[in-house]
Write an enzyme that holds these catalytic residues in place. Sequence first.
Site, short mmCIF file in Angstrom:
data_model
loop_
_atom_site.label_atom_id
_atom_site.label_comp_id
_atom_site.label_asym_id
_atom_site.label_seq_id
_atom_site.Cartn_x
_atom_site.Cartn_y
_atom_site.Cartn_z
N ALA A 60 102.07 69.05 5.72
CA ALA A 60 101.60 67.82 6.09
C ALA A 60 100.34 67.90 6.83
CB ALA A 60 102.38 67.07 6.74
N LYS A 105 89.80 63.20 -7.66
CA LYS A 105 89.12 62.51 -8.86
C LYS A 105 90.20 62.48 -9.94
CE LYS A 105 87.38 66.29 -11.37
NZ LYS A 105 88.00 66.51 -12.84
N CYS A 151 88.86 68.25 -7.22
CA CYS A 151 89.96 68.30 -8.39
C CYS A 151 90.79 67.21 -8.16
CB CYS A 151 90.31 69.44 -8.71
SG CYS A 151 89.43 70.76 -9.29
#
Length: 444
Positions: free
Chosen positions: A266, A277, A274
């Site tokens: 986290a 998108k 990469c």
Amino acid sequence: MTTRPRLTVLGTGYLGTTHAICMAELGYDVLGVDCDAGKISKLDGGEVPFYEPGLAELLTRTLASGRLRFTTSAREAAEFGEVHFLCVGTPQKVGSLAADTSYLQSIVTELAPYLDRSALVVGKSTVPVGTAQWVENTLHAMAPAGQDITLVWNPEFLREGFAVNDTLRPDRLVYGIKGETTPALLDAAYQGIYDLAAAEQRELPVIVTDFATAELAKSAANAFLATKISFINAMAELCEASGADVVQLARALGHDARIGPKFLRAGIGFGGGCLPKDVRALRARAEELGVAFGLLDEVDATNARRRTSAVTLALSLLDKPSEAKVAILGVTFKPGTDDVRDSPALDIATHLVDHCAQVSIYDPVGMDNARSALPKANYTLSPLDAVQDADLVLALTEWDEISSIDPELLAPAVKQKRVIDGRNCLDARRWRNVGWQYHGMGRH
Ligand code: UGA
């Protein structure tokens, strides 16, 4: 057909450059192709245009061997190659969630008219499902060799920072083919990778499937990884609200073999060229196909919220942000790369620049890219310079140099001993023991 077919790699971005160099390293004759003459002349001169551990040495070696060359000419590529790898980028379209496949369209339509004898085209770019069919149709329609051009869709799963090893030693190969059998030319093109796996006694699973499944295998892998990260980040929010500790929670989850410990860190969330998108592109493509996939909206929204809440936390810790000096340690989207595309750290820095008197940034390798993206920040040559007179320090990328930094060394330089650990990479107890006010993500 030769035992080692001649290869071309079209598109010399991250994927293409690494693929071209690694295939030449494996003994193939390779021609790298890009329309960007500047990039081609750099590569020809032995310079890798981005930071990737180990790649520059391999480029020098493979150029010297004579097995690797570069060109801007699609005609030369068609004349030279028996196997053509399509490796161009598919960034997010401006003003839309969808992927921009225009580079792929250009390279296919440029190459096809020169393909006058039988050849294999191998698509590696990450594309919306359905694209491979368009590529095949276009090749068959435009290439003088017509149906003698075979297309395979073979997505790439390499990670930045590990690109060389991931290319030479992939954990699986996925072949999207038409028909029943894998083309012999494809096996010949990957024989070097098969041989390396055999020599190292590694299993190399090969999944042979259709175009659409192969395309989706890549989109789904990235979307799943993003989902795992957003899940643990949503848990971090719950930990913050309930007093639990997400780092210990992730350990407790990760020991369940069905869940596994990876991609459960986290923090300020995922970034890079990469995951963000690809989540959006899959969402957009699902919608085009009439499939509801709202889960991905939530993955994206949770990810965005981590950045916003880090900015809110930072501003809440400063008495007067407009007079405050803030230090940011680490600005790339993850360690091991100089890439700042959609970097959570850069995004947070950009917001803080708008609110604070001064934002000083240090990163082991990402400074040049960050400076061009965010010229208004102050860039320093060491972490110690960055924290000088700082009212708040933010560790935002978990480079070893940053994770292992000595809080006692920084203490005399800062105005206020306050730190936000955006990647939960610092030893909280060690920092607190020497008087720092420590704020992790989803931990107390
Ligand atoms: C990702 C995939 O991991 C590769 O398999 C894929 O081939 C590649 O995209 C691609 O499509 O080309 P990469 O972008 O290099 O690779 O980065 P990752 O290592 O996946 O990390 C992505 C982001 O997630 C980083 O910002 C990282 O800090 C973040 N992350 C990762 C977390 O926030 N928590 C984690 O537990 C793991």
